[in-house]
Design an enzyme around this catalytic site. Structure first.
Site, PDB file in Angstrom:
ATOM      1  N   GLU A 245       0.887  -1.168   0.000  1.00  0.00           N
ATOM      2  CA  GLU A 245       0.000   0.000   0.000  1.00  0.00           C
ATOM      3  C   GLU A 245       0.921   1.212   0.000  1.00  0.00           C
ATOM      4  OE1 GLU A 245      -3.185   0.030  -0.194  1.00  0.00           O
ATOM      5  OE2 GLU A 245      -3.680  -2.051   0.217  1.00  0.00           O
ATOM      6  N   CYS A 279      -2.457   9.454   2.497  1.00  0.00           N
ATOM      7  CA  CYS A 279      -2.109   8.787   1.237  1.00  0.00           C
ATOM      8  C   CYS A 279      -3.176   9.008   0.189  1.00  0.00           C
ATOM      9  CB  CYS A 279      -1.880   7.294   1.479  1.00  0.00           C
ATOM     10  SG  CYS A 279      -3.263   6.475   2.286  1.00  0.00           S
TER      11      CYS A 279
END
Ligand code: NDP
Length: 500
Positions: A245, A279
């Protein structure tokens, strides 16, 4: 104690990692730094613990995980306070983060058996005399490596699903947020005192690297794209599978029929929450020509009202001191290339804080458009139509999330984004929906956490066939006759030979 280094930067004193507040520099707590041998020993202990944890079955794990969830929920103010002290984020943002994490623990615990447990799978005409059984078995020990920006939500997004699937977890929190990481592990140990099923190893990046090489069965990494490549390279040495990720540069598209007030409100939140250190934060906006000016005005008004500071402000400090230079460089580069700051600008960077900055007329090759800024900044770019917006959105190697505001075409546009997730008429909401998978494409990584896909990420598919009747047309045996083979040819042509 007051540390004599950049506030928030980690410090190692006498073999202990001292965590400090990025706002004021005071110590928040300290944890022991693990050596390579400590990491290997933690993984060995976790292997034994994992066997025990797998053995208590879905029911036993569900009950323990729900108790872990309850412990965290009952003490969430304390955890929010720690996340605020250690990472600098406003307490309100920490509460939202913890709430989201609790939802993920709850869903993973309640759904692991349904998604991963043994089930019958029907066969088709070929091998009709067999039944199939499918289940997802735990890997053993999962290494979870987490970032600092969402120190509760991100590790739990992997760890809760890995644990629910029957794995033990050795967790390496970011060196910027070890105290929050240890707190989560300690609460788990209270409800699972028998075995070290979830443990933490602390230290700098080399501890993460050691974890990759420690014999864990899989690594679930959340962090930057650059480190993701190092993690994958380290794991390649032993063919250890990885879930990555990584970073993002998410865009929001505003169509001509969008509700502009709602779009501006969601944009300001999506771009500036956690001081932009998200993010899936919105870093770029593409607004169609007809609504561009009105949209920018609304964003500037709303973002301009936000407060910045240490305690009850809307935006806290930048957690990682070194990020301040990157944010400043992106703003300066955008302006040097002809961009304009309609809010903030280079002076907005006032360490350890950055005030909201909205940039327009920034060319697409500027760092502020192409690289992850990870600060409370935003570029808003005028586009002809949504087709141009999609083309520009998809032009970067990153592909994590994204947002679309509009009515008629919004879902169709969301489907065209080269990303793992998208939200229509909201921002970041997909992260909180435990029933949906979360993950990126391209430089944003691969694999999925959350939802059924997130559970399957932490289980190895195990396929079993079982004979239920004699074979009428023997094929997988040396006992078959030439006549059987001829019949097989007939069957194959009948079943698959039709059509053009
Ligand atoms: P980093 O990549 O710097 O660090 C992530 C973790 O990896 C930290 O625990 C770090 O330890 C560790 N690490 C560092 N070097 C190595 C190595 N060689 N081998 C193994 N582990 C290592 O990211 P940040 O902590 O700065 O987090 C911010 C980044 O995370 C942003 O790019 C953001 O987009 C991304 N992110 C992605 C999310 C997603 O779901 N896709 C969610 C949240 C963030 P240490 O801190 O001790 O150096």
């Amino acid at each position: 104690m007051t540390a004599v280094h950049a506030p928030g930067a980690p410090l190692i004193v006498d073999g202990r990692l001292v965590s400090t507040s990025p706002a004021r520099g005071e110590e928040v707590g300290r944890v022991p730094v693990a050596t390579g041998a400590d990491v290997r020993a933690a993984v060995e202990r976790a292997r034994v613990a994992g066997d025990w944890w797998a053995g208590i079955g879905f029911t036993g794990r569900r009950e323990r995980l729900l108790r872990w969830r309850s412990r965290i929920a009952r003490r969430m103010e304390e955890l929010a306070g720690l996340a605020h002290a250690e990472g600098g984020k406003p307490v309100g943002d920490a509460v939202v983060e913890i709430l989201t994490a609790l939802e993920h623990i709850d869903w993973a615990a309640r759904n692991a058996r349904r998604v991963l447990g043994p089930r019958r799978v029907r066969s088709r005409l070929i091998l009709a005399e067999f039944t199939g059984q499918l289940e997802y078995q735990p890997y053993g020990v999962i290494g979870v490596i987490g970032p600092w920006n969402y120190p509760v939500f991100t590790p739990i997004g992997s760890a809760a699903y890995a644990l629910a699937a029957g794995n033990a977890v050795v967790f390496k929190p970011s060196e910027y947020t070890p105290v929050v990481g240890q707190w989560l592990v300690d609460r788990f140990a209270e409800v699972v005192p028998e075995q070290p099923v979830l443990t933490a190893v602390h230290g700098l990046g080399e501890v993460g690297a050691a974890l990759c090489r420690s014999g864990v069965a899989k690594v679930a990494f959340t962090g930057s794209t650059a480190t993701a490549k190092e993690v994958m390279a380290a794991c390649a040495e032993s063919l250890t599978p990885v879930l990555l990720e990584a970073g993002g540069k998410d865009a929001m598209i505003v169509d001509a029929d969008a509700d502009l007030d709602a779009a501006a409100e969601a944009c300001v939140w999506g771009a500036l929450t956690n001081a932009g250190q998200t993010c899936i934060g919105i870093e770029r906006v593409y607004a169609v020509d007809q609504v561009f000016d009105a949209f920018v005005d609304k964003v500037v008004t709303k973002a301009g009202r936000l407060t910045v500071g240490p305690d009850d402000a809307d935006l806290g400090p930048i957690t990682m001191p070194s990020q301040l230079d990157i944010i400043r460089r992106h703003i300066e580069d955008a302006i040097a290339r002809g961009g304009r700051a309609v809010l903030g600008g280079p002076d907005a960077v006032q360490p350890p804080y950055v005030h909201p900055t909205v940039l327009v007329d920034v060319p697409e090759d500027a760092d502020a458009v192409r690289e992850e800024t990870f600060g409370p900044t935003l570029t808003v770019t005028r586009v002809r139509d949504v087709d141009e917006a999609v083309e520009r959105t998809n032009a970067l190697p990153y592909g994590l999330g994204g947002a679309v505001f509009g009515r008629k075409r919004a879902v169709a546009v969301a489907r065209r984004l080269r990303s793992g997730m998208a939200s229509v008429n909201s921002t970041l909401t997909f992260a909180g929906m435990s029933t949906l998978p979360f993950g990126g494409v391209g430089d944003s990584g691969f694999g999925r956490i959350h939802g059924a896909d997130g559970l399957r990420e932490f289980g190895r598919a195990k396929a079993i066939t079982r004979r239920r009747a004699r074979s009428l047309l023997p094929s997988m045996t040396f006992e078959r006759t030439p006549a059987d083979v001829a019949r097989l040819v007939k069957v194959a042509k009948l079943l698959y030979g039709r059509g053009r």
